[in-house]
Design a protein around this motif. Structure first.
Motif, PDB file in Angstrom:
ATOM      1  N   ASP A  23    -105.685 -13.958  42.884  1.00 58.87           N
ATOM      2  CA  ASP A  23    -105.509 -15.366  42.528  1.00 58.87           C
ATOM      3  C   ASP A  23    -106.828 -15.975  42.067  1.00 58.87           C
ATOM      4  O   ASP A  23    -106.870 -16.786  41.133  1.00 58.87           O
ATOM      5  CB  ASP A  23    -104.910 -16.159  43.694  1.00 58.87           C
ATOM      6  CG  ASP A  23    -105.780 -16.139  44.945  1.00 58.87           C
ATOM      7  OD1 ASP A  23    -106.587 -15.200  45.111  1.00 58.87           O
ATOM      8  OD2 ASP A  23    -105.643 -17.071  45.770  1.00 58.87           O
ATOM      9  N   GLN A  24    -107.932 -15.555  42.696  1.00 63.00           N
ATOM     10  CA  GLN A  24    -109.253 -16.028  42.259  1.00 63.00           C
ATOM     11  C   GLN A  24    -109.582 -15.466  40.876  1.00 63.00           C
ATOM     12  O   GLN A  24    -110.137 -16.168  40.019  1.00 63.00           O
ATOM     13  CB  GLN A  24    -110.322 -15.602  43.264  1.00 63.00           C
ATOM     14  CG  GLN A  24    -111.736 -16.055  42.901  1.00 63.00           C
ATOM     15  CD  GLN A  24    -112.766 -15.559  43.905  1.00 63.00           C
ATOM     16  OE1 GLN A  24    -112.428 -15.137  45.014  1.00 63.00           O
ATOM     17  NE2 GLN A  24    -114.028 -15.596  43.507  1.00 63.00           N
ATOM     18  N   ARG A  27    -107.860 -17.567  38.238  1.00 60.58           N
ATOM     19  CA  ARG A  27    -108.519 -18.863  38.029  1.00 60.58           C
ATOM     20  C   ARG A  27    -109.809 -18.702  37.229  1.00 60.58           C
ATOM     21  O   ARG A  27    -110.107 -19.490  36.328  1.00 60.58           O
ATOM     22  CB  ARG A  27    -108.802 -19.528  39.373  1.00 60.58           C
ATOM     23  CG  ARG A  27    -107.545 -20.001  40.111  1.00 60.58           C
ATOM     24  CD  ARG A  27    -107.899 -20.756  41.386  1.00 60.58           C
ATOM     25  NE  ARG A  27    -106.714 -21.284  42.040  1.00 60.58           N
ATOM     26  CZ  ARG A  27    -106.033 -20.639  42.984  1.00 60.58           C
ATOM     27  NH1 ARG A  27    -106.431 -19.427  43.386  1.00 60.58           N
ATOM     28  NH2 ARG A  27    -104.967 -21.185  43.532  1.00 60.58           N
ATOM     29  N   GLU A 413    -110.115 -29.921  33.172  1.00 58.06           N
ATOM     30  CA  GLU A 413    -109.090 -30.201  34.185  1.00 58.06           C
ATOM     31  C   GLU A 413    -107.735 -29.647  33.765  1.00 58.06           C
ATOM     32  O   GLU A 413    -106.926 -29.257  34.609  1.00 58.06           O
ATOM     33  CB  GLU A 413    -109.000 -31.708  34.438  1.00 58.06           C
ATOM     34  CG  GLU A 413    -110.203 -32.278  35.187  1.00 58.06           C
ATOM     35  CD  GLU A 413    -110.042 -33.759  35.487  1.00 58.06           C
ATOM     36  OE1 GLU A 413    -108.871 -34.234  35.509  1.00 58.06           O
ATOM     37  OE2 GLU A 413    -111.058 -34.439  35.686  1.00 58.06           O
ATOM     38  N   LEU A 416    -107.831 -25.947  34.581  1.00 55.61           N
ATOM     39  CA  LEU A 416    -107.836 -25.760  36.029  1.00 55.61           C
ATOM     40  C   LEU A 416    -106.438 -25.972  36.609  1.00 55.61           C
ATOM     41  O   LEU A 416    -105.986 -25.202  37.476  1.00 55.61           O
ATOM     42  CB  LEU A 416    -108.830 -26.721  36.680  1.00 55.61           C
ATOM     43  CG  LEU A 416    -108.996 -26.600  38.191  1.00 55.61           C
ATOM     44  CD1 LEU A 416    -109.460 -25.204  38.580  1.00 55.61           C
ATOM     45  CD2 LEU A 416    -109.976 -27.653  38.711  1.00 55.61           C
ATOM     46  N   ALA A 417    -105.735 -26.986  36.126  1.00 58.16           N
ATOM     47  CA  ALA A 417    -104.368 -27.235  36.601  1.00 58.16           C
ATOM     48  C   ALA A 417    -103.448 -26.074  36.243  1.00 58.16           C
ATOM     49  O   ALA A 417    -102.616 -25.639  37.057  1.00 58.16           O
ATOM     50  CB  ALA A 417    -103.846 -28.540  36.004  1.00 58.16           C
ATOM     51  N   ASN A 420    -104.328 -23.061  38.529  1.00 61.02           N
ATOM     52  CA  ASN A 420    -103.842 -23.252  39.900  1.00 61.02           C
ATOM     53  C   ASN A 420    -102.332 -23.052  39.991  1.00 61.02           C
ATOM     54  O   ASN A 420    -101.829 -22.516  40.980  1.00 61.02           O
ATOM     55  CB  ASN A 420    -104.216 -24.649  40.398  1.00 61.02           C
ATOM     56  CG  ASN A 420    -105.695 -24.768  40.735  1.00 61.02           C
ATOM     57  OD1 ASN A 420    -106.354 -23.773  41.032  1.00 61.02           O
ATOM     58  ND2 ASN A 420    -106.229 -25.976  40.675  1.00 61.02           N
ATOM     59  N   TRP A 421    -101.614 -23.474  38.974  1.00 63.40           N
ATOM     60  CA  TRP A 421    -100.160 -23.273  38.986  1.00 63.40           C
ATOM     61  C   TRP A 421     -99.805 -21.790  38.872  1.00 63.40           C
ATOM     62  O   TRP A 421     -98.947 -21.279  39.593  1.00 63.40           O
ATOM     63  CB  TRP A 421     -99.500 -24.050  37.841  1.00 63.40           C
ATOM     64  CG  TRP A 421     -98.049 -23.694  37.684  1.00 63.40           C
ATOM     65  CD1 TRP A 421     -97.032 -24.016  38.524  1.00 63.40           C
ATOM     66  CD2 TRP A 421     -97.483 -22.914  36.632  1.00 63.40           C
ATOM     67  NE1 TRP A 421     -95.846 -23.486  38.066  1.00 63.40           N
ATOM     68  CE2 TRP A 421     -96.093 -22.805  36.896  1.00 63.40           C
ATOM     69  CE3 TRP A 421     -97.994 -22.301  35.488  1.00 63.40           C
ATOM     70  CZ2 TRP A 421     -95.219 -22.107  36.059  1.00 63.40           C
ATOM     71  CZ3 TRP A 421     -97.138 -21.609  34.650  1.00 63.40           C
ATOM     72  CH2 TRP A 421     -95.774 -21.511  34.940  1.00 63.40           C
ATOM     73  N   ASP A 424    -100.555 -19.951  42.143  1.00 62.64           N
ATOM     74  CA  ASP A 424     -99.881 -20.487  43.331  1.00 62.64           C
ATOM     75  C   ASP A 424     -98.932 -19.431  43.906  1.00 62.64           C
ATOM     76  O   ASP A 424     -98.137 -18.844  43.166  1.00 62.64           O
ATOM     77  CB  ASP A 424     -99.103 -21.743  42.951  1.00 62.64           C
ATOM     78  CG  ASP A 424     -98.621 -22.525  44.166  1.00 62.64           C
ATOM     79  OD1 ASP A 424     -98.198 -21.885  45.158  1.00 62.64           O
ATOM     80  OD2 ASP A 424     -98.658 -23.766  44.127  1.00 62.64           O
TER      81      ASP A 424
END
Length: 689
Positions: A23-24, A27, A413, A416-417, A420-421, A424
């Motif tokens: 997950d990292q 991102r 941003e 980043l959003a 993150n989705w 998740d």
């Protein structure tokens, strides 16, 4: 293909070696510039990039090219992490999946500020490199200062005339070079210096940089020091020739001064205060790309009150032709043996430091995402940039959630959003897509045979419950890739025999239900690396710039494969510099992708070209000869022992008596290198297991 794309590859290798949580990893690849992993954003631009020569310069062509660029990014993200062919909705609603054209353009809005560019890495880790580079430059300056006492003193025309009665005592200084020249003078205080060019090859003279060093080794000629420049006249070319470039601290023809008069011109430096100088360094082109317009005769003068004092000129230099790739700022001519030894050691240290500095500066450059204010995204009728419809804000695919951002959301941003989705644990696709790829790597085929298409047009999973269980296990383990590898390779399914069961084969010839371990040919990269490994040639060095598979790294055509072995191309094939849409000369026949686009699954063909390439190519001949040399050196003098050595290294088993009897007369007639070529072509060497 871009030369500086390799920092992204190295980032991927390091991440999986360190078992970075997946997950990292997601991102960082999408928004690494905000997370201290700037090189990771190379993922965003791994798609094919159009060169300027391929794009029309009219406005409609530019808009279409921009749409193509964003489309590549959206497709990469959708296929890689979500296993969805989102790009199919560019011109109309998806024909098979619940993805509308509006969904597609809403996904575009997340990455509407992404551009492609070679640029310096901007991360916290970069600070360490900057400090190392500064330290190396400081050390180089100290060595330069120490070396100045070994450089022959300039003896300009007047001094030579005064010494005319002792001509034998005069040793000429090194010849002029286009790259760089040094004039050492007796330390002198002054506020101004003039460099006058008296002749060239007939063209307007050109200087890429004029440097003046004081006793402490500081370049007092720099504009940043406060020094002003005046000239006899200038030829101005935007971003190439300008008087301001002669003391800006940057080298090369693209940052140089050019006179406006053929054969001659002068540059005058006005220092902000009185300085005591001892060395003047100058050149036509430190990058060694150009040698025309080089000064052939020159004078260097310093202000002495109201007059000018000559401190150096070309009269005491050798008229021999200088080596174009040398830096003749130091000469051991006329030095004692002890002085020459010390000077040679200092020059060797200087060269080592320069190489280290160059490596650091190269490592600070990456071909990765460049980010700006996002474009305004519209729904396009039939995907045509000339037919914009309603404006679209960033939003995920409606069938997968309800994340929506405002049109005013800043560029970073947005990414980043999105990241993150995707990362998740509640995302229904991300973990399933990844464990399916891991499974495919071990068994040759994924539980979902279409790994980048989990949509309705993809193939249904053969073991859906297992896929779901593995996805949950990936999340439960903290997104550990190593945990998943360990789990799979320790399973009974992975460890079972590949022995054929005729009854089972009649029911499941394609081994979809894994009643045995599925045999398959290994990938092109593994074949090549294995050949180098058994021959003793494989270089296991990790990271850094890759080797060249072709004679060129850029351009649109004219690529010729590099077929001979070199010290560089004996590294693992993951370090091969790919040229998009150019097939690798030998191993392209083994279904090795050309790098033009992502390849989620490789076909495994069997063709006559494969056998011909692997038996007769220059690569095979050289590797086979190296392997035969190793066999003769390490396998003993007995032919039977040599055969056994060859079999053990290539096939991991002993040769049978029948094989030895058949091979011995062939070796005696043609040499053991022929046996090596045959073994490299055998199914046992090329297939698993």
């Amino acid at each position: 293909e871009r030369p500086n794309a390799w920092p992204y590859r190295d980032y991927v290798i390091r991440s999986f070696n360190d078992d970075k949580p997946y997950d990292q990893f997601i991102r960082e690849q999408i928004v690494g510039d905000a997370l201290g992993e700037d090189a990771a954003t190379g993922f965003l631009v791994t798609a094919s990039v159009l060169l300027p020569a391929q794009i029309g310069q009219d406005a409609p062509s530019m808009r279409l090219a921009r749409q193509d660029s964003i489309d590549e990014v959206v497709n990469n993200i959708g296929q890689t992490f979500l296993g969805l062919s989102v790009g199919c909705a560019r011109c109309h609603d998806h024909k098979f999946d619940p993805i509308t054209a509006k969904d597609y353009y809403a996904m575009q809005a997340f990455v509407a500020g992404v551009e492609y560019e070679d640029r310096k890495i901007q991360t916290p880790g970069d600070g360490k490199l900057v400090r190392e580079a500064a330290s190396l430059r400081k050390s180089l300056a100290k060595i330069e200062s120490r070396l100045t006492r070994f450089a022959p003193l300039a003896r300009p025309t007047k001094t030579l005339d005064e010494q005319a009665d002792q001509p034998a005592a005069i040793a000429l200084r090194p010849a002029l070079a286009a790259a760089v020249n040094t004039d050492r003078i007796e330390p002198a205080k002054t506020t101004r210096l003039r460099f006058s060019i008296l002749s060239t090859d007939g063209l307007e003279p050109c200087l890429d940089e004029l440097e003046v060093f004081d006793l402490a080794g500081e370049n007092v000629a720099l504009a940043s020091y406060g020094t002003k420049v005046t000239t006899s006249g200038d030829t101005i070319v935007a971003d190439r020739h300008d008087p301001a470039f002669v003391n800006d601290g940057q080298y090369g023809n693209s940052r140089s001064w050019m006179s406006n008069t053929a054969n001659e011109g002068w540059v005058e430096l006005q220092f902000p205060r009185e300085v005591e100088i001892e060395r003047i360094v100058w050149g036509r082109d430190r990058e060694k790309k150009f040698s025309d317009r080089s000064p052939a005769n020159y004078r260097i003068e310093i202000a002495a009150g109201e007059d000018w004092k000559l401190v150096a000129d070309s009269s005491d230099r050798s008229q021999a032709v200088a080596e174009t790739d040398s830096e003749p700022d130091i000469s051991t001519t006329g030095l004692t043996a002890a002085e020459a030894t010390e000077a040679s050691k200092l020059m060797a240290t200087k060269e080592k430091l320069k190489q280290e500095l160059q490596q650091i500066e190269v490592e600070q450059v990456v071909f990765a995402g460049k980010f700006r204010t996002p474009d305004e995204i519209h729904l396009l009728l039939r995907g045509d940039p000339e037919q914009p419809q309603e404006k679209v804000a960033p939003a995920i695919i409606e069938a997968l959630g309800d994340l929506t951002l405002s049109e005013e959301t800043p560029e970073q941003e947005r990414r980043l959003a999105l990241a993150n989705w995707i990362a998740d644990p509640a995302n229904p696709l991300t973990a399933r897509v990844m464990v399916n790829r891991i499974w495919q790597g071990h068994f040759g085929t994924g539980l979902v045979p279409t790994p980048s298409d989990f949509g309705n047009n993809g193939i249904e999973p053969t073991h859906p419950e297992l896929l779901d269980w593995l996805a949950n296990e990936l999340i439960r383990s903290g997104w550990s890739i190593k945990h998943m590898h360990r789990l799979i390779v320790l399973s009974k399914t992975y460890r079972q025999s590949s022995k054929l069961d005729e009854a089972a084969a009649k029911i499941d010839a394609d081994v979809q239900w894994l009643w045995r371990y599925p045999s398959r040919r290994v990938e092109a990269e593994a074949i090549r690396d294995s050949m180098l490994a058994v021959s003793g040639l494989l270089d296991l060095k990790m990271y850094g710039r890759g080797y060249d598979s072709f004679n060129l790294r850029g351009g649109l055509e004219g690529f010729q494969p590099v077929e001979e072995l070199t010290t560089e191309n004996q590294r693992r094939m993951i370090y091969a510099h790919k040229v998009r849409r150019e097939t690798e000369a030998v191993f392209g026949a083994f279904d090795c992708p050309d790098g033009g686009q992502g390849a989620a699954v490789r076909i495994r063909s069997t063709t006559p070209i494969q056998a011909l390439n692997l038996f007769n190519s220059q690569f095979t001949l050289e590797v086979s000869q190296a392997f035969s040399n190793r066999i003769e050196k390490e396998g003993g003098n007995n032919v039977d022992d040599q055969i056994q050595y060859a079999y053990q290294w290539t096939l991991n088993r002993a040769a049978t008596a029948a094989e030895r009897d058949a091979i011995k007369p062939i070796i005696q007639e043609h040499g053991i290198a022929l046996l090596c070529r045959v073994l490299f072509n055998s199914n046992e060497f090329l297939f698993i297991p």
